[in-house]
Each structure stands twice: as C-alpha cells, then as structure tokens.
Write an enzyme that holds these catalytic residues in place. Sequence first.
Site, PDB file in Angstrom:
ATOM      1  N   ASN A 172       0.849  -1.193   0.000  1.00 60.47           N
ATOM      2  CA  ASN A 172       0.000   0.000   0.000  1.00 60.47           C
ATOM      3  C   ASN A 172       0.886   1.245   0.000  1.00 60.47           C
ATOM      4  OD1 ASN A 172      -2.531   1.685   0.774  1.00 60.47           O
ATOM      5  ND2 ASN A 172      -1.042   2.200   2.361  1.00 60.47           N
ATOM      6  N   GLU A 173       0.581   2.163  -0.862  1.00 56.22           N
ATOM      7  CA  GLU A 173       1.321   3.439  -0.906  1.00 56.22           C
ATOM      8  C   GLU A 173       2.815   3.189  -0.711  1.00 56.22           C
ATOM      9  OE1 GLU A 173      -0.522   6.611   1.385  1.00 56.22           O
ATOM     10  OE2 GLU A 173      -2.306   6.501   0.134  1.00 56.22           O
ATOM     11  N   TYR A 239      -7.389  11.768  -2.438  1.00 57.72           N
ATOM     12  CA  TYR A 239      -8.255  12.357  -1.416  1.00 57.72           C
ATOM     13  C   TYR A 239      -8.643  13.777  -1.815  1.00 57.72           C
ATOM     14  CZ  TYR A 239      -7.402   8.517   1.788  1.00 57.72           C
ATOM     15  OH  TYR A 239      -7.387   7.284   2.377  1.00 57.72           O
ATOM     16  N   GLU A 295      -8.667   4.113  -2.376  1.00 57.92           N
ATOM     17  CA  GLU A 295      -8.771   5.106  -1.296  1.00 57.92           C
ATOM     18  C   GLU A 295      -9.201   6.429  -1.904  1.00 57.92           C
ATOM     19  OE1 GLU A 295      -5.646   5.554   1.654  1.00 57.92           O
ATOM     20  OE2 GLU A 295      -5.217   3.414   1.567  1.00 57.92           O
TER      21      GLU A 295
HETATM   22  O1  AHR Z   1      -6.866   6.411   4.902  1.00 59.86           O
HETATM   23  C1  AHR Z   1      -5.844   6.933   5.696  1.00 59.86           C
HETATM   24  C2  AHR Z   1      -4.470   6.752   5.051  1.00 59.86           C
HETATM   25  O2  AHR Z   1      -4.397   7.459   3.868  1.00 59.86           O
HETATM   26  C3  AHR Z   1      -4.106   5.348   4.642  1.00 59.86           C
HETATM   27  O3  AHR Z   1      -3.616   4.592   5.682  1.00 59.86           O
HETATM   28  C4  AHR Z   1      -3.045   5.576   3.623  1.00 59.86           C
HETATM   29  O4  AHR Z   1      -2.976   4.550   2.670  1.00 59.86           O
HETATM   30  C5  AHR Z   1      -3.402   6.921   3.030  1.00 59.86           C
HETATM   31  O5  AHR Z   1      -2.329   7.791   3.000  1.00 59.86           O
END
Ligand code: AHR
Length: 504
Positions: A172-173, A239, A295
Amino acid sequence: MANLIVNLDRRLSHINPEVYGNFSEHLGHCIYDGIYVGENSAIPNVNGMRSDIVAALKAIHLPVLRWPGGCFADSYHWQDGIGPRQTRKRMVNTHWGGVVEDNSFGTHEFFEFCRQVGCEPYVNGNLGSGTVREMSEWIEYMTFDGLSPMSQLRQANGQAGPWHLKYFGIGNENWGCGGNMRPSYYADVYRRYQTYVRSYGDHQIYKIACGPNSDDYAWTEEVMKLAGNYMDGLSLHYYTVNGDWEHKGPATGFSKADWYKTLKNTLHMEELIRGHLAIMDRYDPQHKVDLIVDEWGTWYEVEPGTNPGFLYQQNTTRDALVAAINYNIFNKYSDRIPMTNLAQLVNVLQALILTDGEQMVLTPTYYVVDLYQHHQGADLLESMVDTRLVGQEANVQVPDLSESASVSEDGTVNITLANLAADRAAAVQVQLTGQSAAAYTLTEARILKGDRDCLDLHNSFTQPQAVRPADYAAQVKAAQPGQFSLQLPAASVLLLRFSQAQEG
Ligand code: AHR
C-alpha cells in the site's frame, strides 16, 4: 431549464457492485469501538461485531471491504493476529497515534465481520516490512483447502475450511508510508512478491498492485511498463483536500468558498482517471488491468480535542456532494473501474458511520451510498445533463449538476443527480429516450436535501436525524410521456427510479 437526457437503448457497461466498496483500517476508532467491541461488551454484538453497524451496512448492501490498511498494512504481521486473543502479540501502531494495538481483531475476526455483513473481503498484504514467505503463508492460511502447515494452523484456530478471498493488495502506498520506494524498485519487488501469491485450486486471487498517488503519472508509467503483465488491478489513491495538506480546513464551520473549492477538487477525480487510464492503455491495450480507486474521500482537520492520529472528522452535506460526484464519475468509468473503496467505514475520514460508546450516527455520506445502491450490478446507460457554471462569487467555477444513470436487472431505470450549487435551485427536465421510453413511469424519488443557509448541515449524537433522505415523488411532474420536470434544491442529491407500467 436543464435537460437531463437518458438513452434507454444505450447500455454502456456493467457497474460492478464493488464500485460501492469501503475501507477499514486499524486507525483510530474504525476497528475498535467502530466495528468491533468484543464478545463481552455491553454493546449488542454477535461474536464481538457491533450489531447496529452490521445492520446499517447490510441495509446499503456493502459489497466489499478492504482491510487492514492503508499504511497500517505495511507494518502488520498477520501471525500476530491469530490464535487465543490473550496471547496475541501487541504492537505499536506507529502510523496512527502511537497507540498499542492488541491484535484482538485479526484475520478470523475480519472474515467473520464480512460474513455477517455479507460483503467480499479485500485483504491488503504487507510488502513494506513483511517477508515474501509471510505473505505467501497468509494466502495459504486463508485459502488452501488441502492439508498443509498453514491450513492446519487455521483449523487449530477454529476455521475448518478456507475462506473465500478474491481481492488481495500487494503493498500500500509503497511510494510513501509503505517503504518510500521508487517506482522501478517497487515494480521489481512487486513482481517477486506476487509470484508467491498463489491461487490454490479453483481459488483465483485478483492481484492489486500499488498505483499512483493522485497525479503521479510517472509512477503509473514505470509500474505498468515493468510489472503491468503481473497484475489484475492497479490502485489509485486520491483524497479531496480543501486547500493544501497543511491547511485542510475544518469539516464543519466552513465558508461558501470552501464548499466550492472542495467540490472542484473532487471533480479533479475524472481528470486523474483519464490520465492514468491513458498511460495504462499504452502498456495494456487489451485492458487486462483494471483501475481500482481503493482510497478516496474527504480529508479535513480532525475534530478539536481528538487525537490528531485518529483522523476523526464530522461529515456534512458537503461530503454528501463529494460522494455523489465521485460515484457519478465512477459509474461512468465502470468499464475500467470495477472497484472503489471510500475511506473509511466508521469514525475515520469520510466515514459512513460515527460512533460514541453505544450510540451510532449515520452520516450524509451513508445516505448517498444508500440512494446510489441501486446502481450496484446495474448497466450504465448513456446520459447527459446541461450544466451552467456556479461558484464565481467564491472565485471558483464548477458545473452545477452531476448525473449518472443505469438500468437494473429487473428493468428499473435509476438516475442519480446532484446539485452542486450552494444556494441556487435548478429546474431540470428529465427526458427518457429510446424505443419504449414513453412507457416508463416514476416509481421512486428520494432526496437528500441540503440547506442553503446551513452548508455544514450534519448529523450529531444530539441531532442524529438532521439530514436524511426524504420522499420527493410529489415534486416530480410528468410533463408528457417519458418526460418529467422538477426543481432540484441547492446542495442536494436526488435518486429517481422509473419502471415500465404494468399491463392490465
Ligand atoms: O486512509 C488513511 C491513510 O491514507 C491510509 O492509511 C493511507 O494509505 C493513506 O495515505
């Protein structure tokens, strides 16, 4: 008057139910107190899982849930989370608040939660700090049906048969919290780890590689070039941040300019999807690799007085609009995006549900997912809407309307429509076109209505029902066969459903 045209004769793609998926991380009160309270809690539960949460998620047909992270996934060692709870190893959750994680919610508990909700599990493996062997044995533990050390260990821990696991993330990331890797390095490490993610028997694992952060097109380019042949899906994380990461602004008590900035930043999702798909197409012209937006959601400053590492924020009609816009976009790209995961399920970021002890509040975002659930498993229909620009008074320009339409298996047509304008209603004429359009009548209309004088309308523990969908059928006027007109209030999200009139 804005025309919203839906062509009933043009089915464009299938909307996989998993487009409406969610995400649960060991972060703040998402797992503990959110999902899981333990068997001995006074809060009603089944095998430790909160019954109110399970019921709420069943009501919206949550299709898939990602776990255990996020950043947490790359520091999670699954073997610490199995066996008798009192002997499970503790760890420090260094990413999220530095709290001690007692590992009482582990693999068995996650599958139990998914069983109760009736959703697909999506497990994210640890590539950042775990070993190849560890990842390989986890897959064996979860999915191997024969006699092996891992399947015997699973049996000894109370689970006789393998679980059904379709989706597995490999890191992840990894460009950030998952190891700060460069794309070419990750691509090689990914190729190695995924080799040992075996599909046992008929059990096919769908492998998801770590994709780009937002507009990091170079990451997509390199990972697709070097590892594109070894994956089923590439993840995208984006996001919605109002302003920049240093000045995210509060979840409530924001200005009209903030409203429009947030919605504009949400609309950026479409540009990102197009940009990354265009790169993927060059390396994968046959579209074997899907884009998985695993995400997304809003990210504001935490609520005053709460642990900054817990990412706890309120959720208003602004978040409802963010969800509505994103889901309309995802529906339109459902030919290439079979799954998305809103961050996160309970008590974290753009949560569906907030809890406080035994109390639970459904957020405006929850209600959008509720309205949109009819798109799950339906076929996307060709649609378009006239828009005009709004937000100029706040020095922002966004189109006022966002829509998508689908047809369910039983023939019901679903239209979702959002009005982004903070304070202006929109007159809309819905026009169904196609051979049998004239035979359709309205069967349902529900609206989640904002308040132009209170843009941060939200549900709280003292006012849990301040915002919730209401019937809107009486406001939808049949103009002529296949044509309907309505006024869409400012800051609102509407669901319309039409069916062919029954003969006789
Ligand atoms: O959703 C919160 C965080 O955001 C997650 O852990 C990460 O993958 C992202 O940076």
